[in-house]
Design an enzyme around this catalytic site. Structure first.
Site, PDB file in Angstrom:
ATOM      1  N   ASN A  77      35.930  55.073 -20.910  1.00 16.91           N
ATOM      2  CA  ASN A  77      37.113  54.948 -21.766  1.00 16.91           C
ATOM      3  C   ASN A  77      38.131  53.929 -21.255  1.00 16.91           C
ATOM      4  OD1 ASN A  77      38.151  56.368 -19.621  1.00 16.91           O
ATOM      5  ND2 ASN A  77      39.035  58.015 -20.839  1.00 16.91           N
ATOM      6  N   CYS A  78      37.795  53.166 -20.238  1.00 20.91           N
ATOM      7  CA  CYS A  78      38.664  52.123 -19.691  1.00 20.91           C
ATOM      8  C   CYS A  78      38.621  50.903 -20.609  1.00 20.91           C
ATOM      9  CB  CYS A  78      38.182  51.757 -18.281  1.00 20.91           C
ATOM     10  SG  CYS A  78      38.929  50.276 -17.596  1.00 20.91           S
ATOM     11  N   GLY A  79      39.783  50.356 -20.953  1.00 22.18           N
ATOM     12  CA  GLY A  79      39.854  49.197 -21.825  1.00 22.18           C
ATOM     13  C   GLY A  79      39.115  47.988 -21.271  1.00 22.18           C
TER      14      GLY A  79
END
Length: 115
Positions: free
Chosen positions: A9-11
């Site tokens: 879920n890290c950009g």
């Protein structure tokens, strides 16, 4: 074979995976939440580049640490211990490929290496 390490879920991970997908480059993704980085893996990365490159001092995990905890991260061994205790401290992504590793997302660097 290309291995990409990070948190789903890290950009920055999303940008990295999209870049590899858009350029039709196959890879294996390793999510720290499902498959934590091991001491051997982190030590191997550190043997290829400076330990300070791996500590994500811009992330929420680092910012939430007490000053006392931050002050203990002074060398490769203490950094490895901190990253093992919390994989979110590892800068993302770490991209392992046949010629070494890349830490962080840089389109120009990736294009030079993979295109």
């Amino acid at each position: 074979m290309v291995h990409i390490y990070g948190i789903k879920n890290c950009g920055t991970i999303k940008k990295t995976l999209n870049w590899f997908d858009e350029n039709n480059i196959s890879y294996t993704f390793h999510d720290y939440k499902k498959e934590p980085a091991t001491e051997d893996l982190i030590s191997n990365w550190h043997s290829q580049t400076d330990w300070q490159e791996f500590v994500n001092k811009r992330g929420m995990t680092w910012r939430k640490m007490s000053q006392e905890e931050k002050d203990k991260v002074i060398d490769a061994q203490s950094a490895i211990e901190a990253m093992l205790a919390n994989n979110s401290l590892i800068k993302r992504p770490v991209i392992s490929h046949k010629d070494g590793i890349v830490v962080g997302f840089n389109e120009e660097q990736l294009a030079t290496l993979f295109l």
